[in-house]
Motif scaffolding. Structure first.
Motif, PDB file in Angstrom:
ATOM      1  N   ALA A   1     -15.485  34.475   2.028  1.00  0.00           N
ATOM      2  CA  ALA A   1     -15.722  35.582   1.100  1.00  0.00           C
ATOM      3  C   ALA A   1     -17.133  36.134   1.239  1.00  0.00           C
ATOM      4  O   ALA A   1     -17.348  37.351   1.133  1.00  0.00           O
ATOM      5  CB  ALA A   1     -15.472  35.121  -0.335  1.00  0.00           C
ATOM      6  N   LEU A   2     -18.096  35.264   1.504  1.00  0.00           N
ATOM      7  CA  LEU A   2     -19.484  35.700   1.616  1.00  0.00           C
ATOM      8  C   LEU A   2     -19.725  36.390   2.951  1.00  0.00           C
ATOM      9  O   LEU A   2     -20.428  37.411   3.024  1.00  0.00           O
ATOM     10  CB  LEU A   2     -20.419  34.504   1.447  1.00  0.00           C
ATOM     11  CG  LEU A   2     -20.263  33.741   0.124  1.00  0.00           C
ATOM     12  CD1 LEU A   2     -21.252  32.586   0.055  1.00  0.00           C
ATOM     13  CD2 LEU A   2     -20.453  34.665  -1.073  1.00  0.00           C
TER      14      LEU A   2
ATOM     15  N   ALA B   1     -27.144  47.661  -9.037  1.00  0.00           N
ATOM     16  CA  ALA B   1     -26.781  47.603 -10.454  1.00  0.00           C
ATOM     17  C   ALA B   1     -25.724  46.544 -10.710  1.00  0.00           C
ATOM     18  O   ALA B   1     -25.834  45.753 -11.662  1.00  0.00           O
ATOM     19  CB  ALA B   1     -26.291  48.969 -10.925  1.00  0.00           C
ATOM     20  N   HIS B   2     -24.705  46.484  -9.856  1.00  0.00           N
ATOM     21  CA  HIS B   2     -23.637  45.501 -10.055  1.00  0.00           C
ATOM     22  C   HIS B   2     -24.182  44.077  -9.913  1.00  0.00           C
ATOM     23  O   HIS B   2     -23.818  43.182 -10.695  1.00  0.00           O
ATOM     24  CB  HIS B   2     -22.511  45.730  -9.051  1.00  0.00           C
ATOM     25  CG  HIS B   2     -21.423  44.705  -9.144  1.00  0.00           C
ATOM     26  ND1 HIS B   2     -20.603  44.580 -10.244  1.00  0.00           N
ATOM     27  CD2 HIS B   2     -21.038  43.725  -8.273  1.00  0.00           C
ATOM     28  CE1 HIS B   2     -19.760  43.574 -10.051  1.00  0.00           C
ATOM     29  NE2 HIS B   2     -20.012  43.039  -8.870  1.00  0.00           N
ATOM     30  N   PHE B   3     -25.040  43.865  -8.932  1.00  0.00           N
ATOM     31  CA  PHE B   3     -25.638  42.544  -8.750  1.00  0.00           C
ATOM     32  C   PHE B   3     -26.407  42.124  -9.997  1.00  0.00           C
ATOM     33  O   PHE B   3     -26.221  41.016 -10.519  1.00  0.00           O
ATOM     34  CB  PHE B   3     -26.553  42.547  -7.532  1.00  0.00           C
ATOM     35  CG  PHE B   3     -27.372  41.294  -7.364  1.00  0.00           C
ATOM     36  CD1 PHE B   3     -26.759  40.053  -7.266  1.00  0.00           C
ATOM     37  CD2 PHE B   3     -28.760  41.361  -7.310  1.00  0.00           C
ATOM     38  CE1 PHE B   3     -27.517  38.890  -7.118  1.00  0.00           C
ATOM     39  CE2 PHE B   3     -29.521  40.217  -7.160  1.00  0.00           C
ATOM     40  CZ  PHE B   3     -28.897  38.973  -7.070  1.00  0.00           C
TER      41      PHE B   3
ATOM     42  N   GLY C   1     -28.231  33.446  -2.100  1.00  0.00           N
ATOM     43  CA  GLY C   1     -28.017  34.193  -0.868  1.00  0.00           C
ATOM     44  C   GLY C   1     -26.845  33.698  -0.048  1.00  0.00           C
ATOM     45  O   GLY C   1     -26.617  34.176   1.073  1.00  0.00           O
ATOM     46  N   GLY C   2     -26.099  32.735  -0.574  1.00  0.00           N
ATOM     47  CA  GLY C   2     -24.888  32.282   0.082  1.00  0.00           C
ATOM     48  C   GLY C   2     -25.076  31.678   1.453  1.00  0.00           C
ATOM     49  O   GLY C   2     -24.129  31.548   2.221  1.00  0.00           O
ATOM     50  N   GLY C   3     -26.314  31.292   1.799  1.00  0.00           N
ATOM     51  CA  GLY C   3     -26.577  30.767   3.127  1.00  0.00           C
ATOM     52  C   GLY C   3     -26.551  31.848   4.194  1.00  0.00           C
ATOM     53  O   GLY C   3     -26.478  31.541   5.390  1.00  0.00           O
ATOM     54  N   ILE C   4     -26.638  33.110   3.788  1.00  0.00           N
ATOM     55  CA  ILE C   4     -26.549  34.229   4.728  1.00  0.00           C
ATOM     56  C   ILE C   4     -27.849  35.016   4.788  1.00  0.00           C
ATOM     57  O   ILE C   4     -28.376  35.286   5.876  1.00  0.00           O
ATOM     58  CB  ILE C   4     -25.376  35.158   4.354  1.00  0.00           C
ATOM     59  CG1 ILE C   4     -24.053  34.391   4.467  1.00  0.00           C
ATOM     60  CG2 ILE C   4     -25.354  36.403   5.244  1.00  0.00           C
ATOM     61  CD1 ILE C   4     -22.843  35.182   4.032  1.00  0.00           C
ATOM     62  N   VAL C   5     -28.385  35.394   3.654  1.00  0.00           N
ATOM     63  CA  VAL C   5     -29.648  36.134   3.588  1.00  0.00           C
ATOM     64  C   VAL C   5     -30.506  35.532   2.473  1.00  0.00           C
ATOM     65  O   VAL C   5     -29.978  34.949   1.532  1.00  0.00           O
ATOM     66  CB  VAL C   5     -29.427  37.637   3.310  1.00  0.00           C
ATOM     67  CG1 VAL C   5     -28.848  38.330   4.526  1.00  0.00           C
ATOM     68  CG2 VAL C   5     -28.523  37.852   2.104  1.00  0.00           C
ATOM     69  N   PRO C   6     -31.820  35.649   2.555  1.00  0.00           N
ATOM     70  CA  PRO C   6     -32.668  35.165   1.462  1.00  0.00           C
ATOM     71  C   PRO C   6     -32.509  36.063   0.235  1.00  0.00           C
ATOM     72  O   PRO C   6     -32.716  37.277   0.310  1.00  0.00           O
ATOM     73  CB  PRO C   6     -34.092  35.265   2.026  1.00  0.00           C
ATOM     74  CG  PRO C   6     -33.939  35.511   3.486  1.00  0.00           C
ATOM     75  CD  PRO C   6     -32.624  36.179   3.671  1.00  0.00           C
ATOM     76  N   VAL C   7     -32.136  35.459  -0.881  1.00  0.00           N
ATOM     77  CA  VAL C   7     -32.013  36.189  -2.145  1.00  0.00           C
ATOM     78  C   VAL C   7     -32.561  35.293  -3.246  1.00  0.00           C
ATOM     79  O   VAL C   7     -32.184  34.126  -3.350  1.00  0.00           O
ATOM     80  CB  VAL C   7     -30.552  36.550  -2.485  1.00  0.00           C
ATOM     81  CG1 VAL C   7     -30.494  37.381  -3.770  1.00  0.00           C
ATOM     82  CG2 VAL C   7     -29.897  37.310  -1.336  1.00  0.00           C
ATOM     83  N   SER C   8     -33.451  35.820  -4.054  1.00  0.00           N
ATOM     84  CA  SER C   8     -33.931  35.092  -5.222  1.00  0.00           C
ATOM     85  C   SER C   8     -34.053  36.064  -6.378  1.00  0.00           C
ATOM     86  O   SER C   8     -33.919  37.282  -6.201  1.00  0.00           O
ATOM     87  CB  SER C   8     -35.270  34.405  -4.946  1.00  0.00           C
ATOM     88  OG  SER C   8     -36.311  35.343  -4.768  1.00  0.00           O
TER      89      SER C   8
ATOM     90  N   GLY D   1     -25.254  38.567  -2.895  1.00  0.00           N
ATOM     91  CA  GLY D   1     -25.520  37.949  -4.191  1.00  0.00           C
ATOM     92  C   GLY D   1     -24.407  38.204  -5.188  1.00  0.00           C
ATOM     93  O   GLY D   1     -24.022  37.316  -5.964  1.00  0.00           O
ATOM     94  N   SER D   2     -23.848  39.410  -5.170  1.00  0.00           N
ATOM     95  CA  SER D   2     -22.727  39.726  -6.062  1.00  0.00           C
ATOM     96  C   SER D   2     -21.507  38.877  -5.722  1.00  0.00           C
ATOM     97  O   SER D   2     -20.788  38.412  -6.621  1.00  0.00           O
ATOM     98  CB  SER D   2     -22.368  41.213  -5.948  1.00  0.00           C
ATOM     99  OG  SER D   2     -23.417  42.026  -6.420  1.00  0.00           O
ATOM    100  N   ALA D   3     -21.274  38.658  -4.428  1.00  0.00           N
ATOM    101  CA  ALA D   3     -20.152  37.825  -4.014  1.00  0.00           C
ATOM    102  C   ALA D   3     -20.358  36.375  -4.445  1.00  0.00           C
ATOM    103  O   ALA D   3     -19.400  35.688  -4.827  1.00  0.00           O
ATOM    104  CB  ALA D   3     -19.960  37.911  -2.502  1.00  0.00           C
TER     105      ALA D   3
END
Length: 411
Positions: free
Chosen positions: A68-69, A93-95, A266-273, A304-306
């Motif tokens: 899914a990610l 916005a959704h995130f 970040g789901g192990g895909i991209v850096p997200v904090s 991040g939304s996923a």
């Protein structure tokens, strides 16, 4: 057998040697060169498979390449990846809405790395102290816990008690008070009219998965409320399903004023904090006072939304809680057989190995040779933090490998 990596055929040993002269030596990785991964398993360039019991320090809570990610990332890669915050984008916005709803807080400040989230939280707490609490300019203090790990920037190592992280990097940033972890009396004594926030990890991961006494987090919440300062919880490692709850603070029914998230976001895909907080806290920021070119970018927001959508099902929290029972049972069976003690919550454990058998590093290397990847913390302690997708069979495989390594005796 070697396989193509990049433009050349190079073995693990050759690739490790190639790194030596060109990479800064700020890590001491285990001698395994990963080239592919899926779920809880990784594969090196020779084709050997390993069970990943570290999961990127919780960055891979959903396993490697969760379908899914990956699909969310692919869809977004075909549309838009970056605008900077100079413009709006159709994913942000959704995130922000979904993450605020998941955490029960109001506003989101998107960033990239965990350390950026902590730095941003520190700035927000200080700004709140001056604008809302009325602390005199440049006098705000933040109380932190000994043996903490919040990152490695200059400001963050200023309040670390780990000399490896601190030595050689001064002068340090002032404005922090360090008290023992899990000690409400010491915390209360350190808080005064200048205190902007109390910043703690609900569970100290790098210290060896140190879990505070029942009631400690509730005590921190009540103390900060009485003192008129913020409770800032660093859930970068402990959050997003790891402990069997969406957030570790939920084990005590606590809602902090400020929540710091990263890694698994970040789901192990991209850096997200992200810094997630009450409106009256994050609302102190105005245009130009803080920012990030990549923070909140469309690709990060889509992934991040996923992640938030996956957590919204409750499946991964349940899996962590149920598999955590098996993990604790397996470790309990090893007590006195090379395991001196352990601390575990959900799918997260710090395991103290008898020093007579070996250091944490030596045990990690031995487990690697058995096809299981873990990482040491301090001394003879190793930590286990597998993907929340790990199967019961794979968990038993890891525990059997640990038992075999312990039975081999000193190394």
């Amino acid at each position: 057998m070697t396989v193509a990596t990049g433009r050349s055929l190079r073995s693990s040993a050759e690739l490790i040697r190639a790194e030596e002269p060109v990479l800064a030596h700020n890590y001491h990785p285990l001698p395994v060169v990963v080239s592919r991964a899926e779920g809880a398993w990784v594969q090196d360039v020779e084709g050997r498979r390993y069970l990943d019991m570290l999961a990127g320090y919780s960055a891979l809570n959903f396993g490697h390449r969760h379908p899914a990610l990956v699909a969310a990332a692919h869809r977004q890669l075909d549309e838009l990846t970056l605008t900077s915050r100079a413009f709006h984008n159709d994913r942000l916005a959704h995130f922000a809405e979904s993450l605020a709803a998941l955490t029960g807080l109001d506003m989101v400040l998107p960033m990239n790395t965990g350390a950026e989230a902590v730095e941003s939280g520190i700035k927000v707490a200080r700004k709140w102290a001056y604008d809302v609490k009325g602390v005199a300019p440049d006098r705000a203090t933040i109380v932190v816990a000994a043996d903490n790990f919040h990152g490695r920037t200059t400001t963050i190592v200023s309040f670390s008690t780990d000399e490896t992280a601190r030595a050689g990097f001064g002068p340090f940033t002032p404005g922090f008070r360090v008290v023992p972890y899990n000690d409400l009396a010491a915390l209360e004594a350190a808080v005064d009219e200048t205190t902007a926030a109390v910043l703690i990890e609900p569970i100290q991961g790098e210290a060896g998965v140190v879990i505070p006494d029942d009631g400690y987090l509730r005590g921190v919440r009540e103390l900060t409320r009485r003192a008129g300062c913020l409770f800032m919880a660093d859930e970068i490692q402990s959050g997003l399903g790891r402990t069997g709850r969406t957030l570790a603070v939920e084990h005590e029914g606590v809602v902090p004023d400020v929540l710091l998230l990263g890694k698994a976001l970040g789901g192990g895909i991209v850096p997200v904090s992200a810094v997630v907080a009450r409106r009256e806290v994050l609302g102190v920021l105005g245009p130009g006072e803080h920012g990030s070119t990549f923070g909140g970018n469309p690709l990060a927001a889509a992934v991040g939304s996923a992640v938030v959508e996956l957590l919204g099902t409750g499946e991964f929290q349940r899996r962590a809680e149920e598999s955590g029972v098996l993990l604790r049972e397996g470790l309990t069976a090893l007590l006195g057989k090379g395991v001196r003690g352990f601390r575990a919550r959900g799918l997260w454990a710090g395991v103290d190995i008898d020093p007579a058998i070996g250091t944490g590093r030596a045990i990690s290397e031995s487990l690697m040779r058995e096809g299981v990847l873990v990482k040491d913390t301090h001394g003879s302690t190793i930590r286990l933090a597998p993907p929340l997708t790990i199967t019961e069979e794979d968990l038993h495989t890891a525990l059997a490998a640990l038992e075999k390594v312990l039975d081999q005796g000193p190394r």
